[in-house]
Scaffold this active site. Structure first.
Site, short mmCIF file in Angstrom:
data_model
loop_
_atom_site.label_atom_id
_atom_site.label_comp_id
_atom_site.label_asym_id
_atom_site.label_seq_id
_atom_site.Cartn_x
_atom_site.Cartn_y
_atom_site.Cartn_z
N GLU A 190 0.90 -1.17 -0.02
CA GLU A 190 -0.13 -0.18 -0.03
C GLU A 190 1.03 1.46 -0.13
O GLU A 190 0.52 2.29 -0.41
CB GLU A 190 -0.89 -0.05 1.28
CG GLU A 190 -2.33 -0.67 0.99
CD GLU A 190 -3.32 -0.55 2.23
OE1 GLU A 190 -2.92 0.17 3.10
OE2 GLU A 190 -4.47 -0.99 2.02
N HIS A 207 8.61 -26.51 -1.71
CA HIS A 207 7.95 -27.56 -2.60
C HIS A 207 7.08 -27.09 -3.32
O HIS A 207 6.38 -27.93 -3.75
CB HIS A 207 7.66 -28.60 -1.36
CG HIS A 207 8.76 -29.36 -0.79
ND1 HIS A 207 9.43 -30.50 -0.97
CD2 HIS A 207 9.37 -28.64 0.33
CE1 HIS A 207 10.41 -30.80 0.03
NE2 HIS A 207 10.48 -29.47 0.78
N LYS A 215 -14.20 -0.35 -3.85
CA LYS A 215 -15.42 0.20 -3.06
C LYS A 215 -16.51 1.01 -3.71
O LYS A 215 -17.58 0.55 -3.67
CB LYS A 215 -15.02 0.96 -1.93
CG LYS A 215 -13.94 0.37 -1.01
CD LYS A 215 -13.62 1.30 0.21
CE LYS A 215 -12.47 0.90 0.98
NZ LYS A 215 -12.00 1.78 2.19
O1 PA5 Z 1 -3.76 0.84 5.91
C1 PA5 Z 1 -4.84 1.02 5.54
O2 PA5 Z 1 -5.11 2.39 5.72
C2 PA5 Z 1 -6.00 0.35 5.54
O3 PA5 Z 1 -5.79 -1.02 5.11
C3 PA5 Z 1 -7.03 0.14 6.38
O4 PA5 Z 1 -6.21 -0.16 7.82
C4 PA5 Z 1 -8.16 -0.53 6.17
O5 PA5 Z 1 -8.63 -0.09 4.94
C5 PA5 Z 1 -9.30 -0.29 7.22
O6 PA5 Z 1 -9.48 0.99 7.49
P1 PA5 Z 1 -10.43 1.42 8.60
O7 PA5 Z 1 -9.71 0.99 9.84
O8 PA5 Z 1 -10.71 2.65 8.49
O9 PA5 Z 1 -11.72 0.43 8.71
#
Ligand code: PA5
Length: 447
Positions: A289, A310, A424
C-alpha cells in the site's frame, strides 16, 4: 538485549556495494524529511515517534481493559480489516503456541478475527462457534465506515446482545476508532462502549503500536511493554542521528531501491517458522500500500519455507529473474526437539540422530540461500535473536521506518492509498447504495 540484525552483503553480487553506498545522501535526506515533516504525506507521521511517546498511564489503561476481557471472555473477536487487524494477528500468531486453539489449560481467551472478509460461510461458522460462549468484541476501524468490519460488527453485536442482554453486552465491547468521526464513534458514544482513539496522523498500516495492535496483543496475554520497548530501541537506532552505514532502516531502504532499479521488481519475504506467516501478511500490506502507486513499486510477496520450497521454490530458483528475497531468520527457537536415533534406520535419518530439528532447519536455510544466489536471487537477511515481544517490536518499527524512507527514495507518498477506493466505489454502485445512483446506472450499463 541485542538488536535484530540486517545483512545485505549477499546482494552485492547483483548490485555493487558502491551503488548502495551511493544512497547515503538520498536515504539520509529521506529520513530527515520524515523527521522534519517536509515530505509527501506529512500529515500521517504519527507513527514515527509513537513508541517513545507511549506513556505508563496508556499502557496501564490498555492492560486493564485487556484484563476485563480476559476475565470475562472465552473468545475475543477482533473485528477489522487491513491495518486494523494485520498487525495484531502478526504479533499474536508469532508469539502463540501453533496449536493455540486446542489448548485446554488456557490462561487467555482465544482471539479470533472477523471483518477481514465478507465470506458468508466464515461469518456463519463464526456465529455458530460463538453460540453459548462467553465472548467479547474489539471493533477496530479508523474511519468507522469500512463495509467489511461494519457488517461483521452488526452481526456479532446483535448476537452478543441476544446472548448476554443489551447492558451486559456493552461491557464486553471495545471500540478503537477515530476520535470524533465515523459510524463506529457515533455508536460507541451512544452505547457507552469503552473506546480508544486512533490518532488522525496514524494510517492503518502504521498503527500496530497504537491500541489497534496493543489491545488485542494484551488480551492474548503477551507483554505489550516489551513490544513497545523493542520498538523504542529501534526508533532510536533508526533515527536521523545514526549514520547511514549503521542505520538498518536506511540500509534496507537503499539496497531494495537499488535492486529494484536493477530490474528486481519482486521482493519475497521469507520465513522458516510458520508462526511468522502473518508477519509477512502485515509486511505485504505495509509495503504494497505504501509503494505500489504512480505505476511504481516493488511487488511484495511472501513464502513460508521450507513448505513453499516444495511449491514456489521452483519459480524462485529458475523462473523469471526479477526477484530478490528478504529472509527473517530466528537465531534461537524457544523450544528444543532432538532427532531420535532408530535401530532399523529405515528412513535413513540416523545421520541426524541427536541433532536439534533447528539445525536441520538452519542448514535448509543456508542451502537455500546458496542455491538462490547461484540461481540469480539476491538475498537480504534479518536476524532475530529470539522470537519474543521485544524483538518483534524492533522488527515492526524497523519495517515501518524503512518503508517511509524507501517510499521517499522511490518518490511516492508512502502514507496514502488512493487505489483502495476503486473497488469500493464499484461495490457500492452494484449494491445500489444511496448516493451512488449515477455510478449504479453507469456500472450496470457495463454488465
Ligand atoms: O492501511 C490502511 O489504511 C488500510 O488498510 C485500512 O487499515 C483498512 O482499509 C481499514 O480501514 P478502517 O480502519 O478505516 O476500517
Amino acid at each position: 538485549m541485542q538488536n535484530i540484525k540486517l545483512t545485505i552483503d549477499k546482494a552485492f553480487g547483483f548490485v555493487s556495494k558502491e551503488s548502495v553506498a551511493g544512497y547515503k545522501n538520498t536515504a539520509s535526506a529521506a529520513n530527515k524529511a520524515l523527521h522534519e515533516g517536509t515530505g509527501k504525506g506529512n500529515d500521517f507521521l504519527g507513527w514515527l515517534n509513537l513508541p517513545t511517546s507511549i506513556d505508563e498511564a496508556h499502557l496501564a489503561d490498555v492492560e486493564n481493559t485487556a484484563k476485563i476481557l480476559r476475565e470475562n471472555c472465552e473468545v475475543v473477536v477482533v473485528i477489522g480489516i487491513g491495518g486494523s487487524y494485520l498487525g495484531a494477528k502478526a504479533v499474536i500468531d508469532a508469539l502463540s503456541n501453533s496449536f493455540d486453539w486446542l489448548q485446554t489449560d488456557r490462561k487467555a481467551p482465544v482471539v479470533v478475527y472477523a471483518g477481514q472478509n465478507i465470506g458468508e460461510d466464515y461469518l456463519f461458522e463464526l456465529q455458530e462457534l460463538l453460540k453459548n460462549k462467553k465472548f467479547g468484541i474489539i471493533s477496530i476501524s479508523k474511519s468507522g465506515t469500512t463495509t467489511e468490519p461494519a457488517l461483521a460488527f452488526r452481526l456479532l453485536k446483535t448476537q452478543l446482545e441476544q446472548q448476554q442482554g443489551k447492558e451486559a453486552a456493552k461491557q464486553l465491547i471495545v471500540a478503537v476508532t477515530d476520535k470524533a468521526r465515523g459510524a463506529l464513534r457515533t455508536l460507541a458514544v451512544q452505547e457507552g462502549y469503552k473506546t480508544y482513539v486512533i490518532e488522525d496522523n496514524i494510517g492503518g498500516r502504521y498503527s500496530v503500536l497504537s491500541p489497534v495492535g496493543l489491545l488485542p496483543v494484551a488480551v492474548a496475554g503477551f507483554d505489550i511493554r516489551q513490544l513497545v520497548q523493542g520498538a523504542v530501541s529501534m526508533e532510536k537506532l533508526c533515527g536521523v542521528e545514526t549514520p547511514f552505514e549503521d542505520n538498518p532502516a536506511a540500509q534496507y531502504a537503499a539496497v531494495r531501491n537499488e535492486l529494484y532499479k536493477s530490474g528486481k521488481k519482486i521482493e519475497i519475504l521469507v520465513n522458516y517458522h510458520p508462526k511468522l506467516h502473518f508477519v509477512s501478511e502485515w509486511w505485504k500490506q505495509l509495503y504494497g500500500e505504501s509503494e505500489g502507486k504512480d505505476n511504481l513499486g516493488i511487488f511484495p510477496a511472501a513464502v513460508d519455507f521450507t513448505s513453499d520450497l516444495h511449491s514456489m521454490g521452483q519459480w524462485i530458483q529458475e523462473g523469471e529473474r526479477t526477484i530478490f528475497e528478504t529472509v527473517i531468520s530466528v537465531n534461537e527457537p524457544n523450544n528444543k526437539v532432538l532427532v531420535p536415533g532408530d535401530d532399523a534406520n529405515l528412513d535413513g535419518l540416523n545421520f541426524l540422530a541427536g541433532k536439534r530439528v533447528d539445525e536441520v532447519n538452519k542448514m535448509a536455510e543456508l542451502g537455500t540461500l546458496l542455491a538462490h544466489i547461484d540461481g540469480g536471487v539476491p538475498n537480504l537477511k534479518i536476524e532475530l535473536p529470539k522470537l519474543n515481544e521485544f524483538y518483534l517490536g524492533q522488527l515492526l518499527y524497523f519495517f515501518e521506518k524503512a518503508c517511509g524512507i524507501s517510499g521517499y527514495i522511490l518518490g511516492v507518498n508512502p502514507f496514502d492509498q488512493p487505489g483502495v477506493e476503486a473497488y469500493k466505489k464499484n461495490m457500492f454502485a452494484l449494491l445500489e447504495k444511496p448516493g451512488f445512483e449515477e455510478a449504479t446506472k453507469a456500472i450496470k450499463a457495463r454488465l
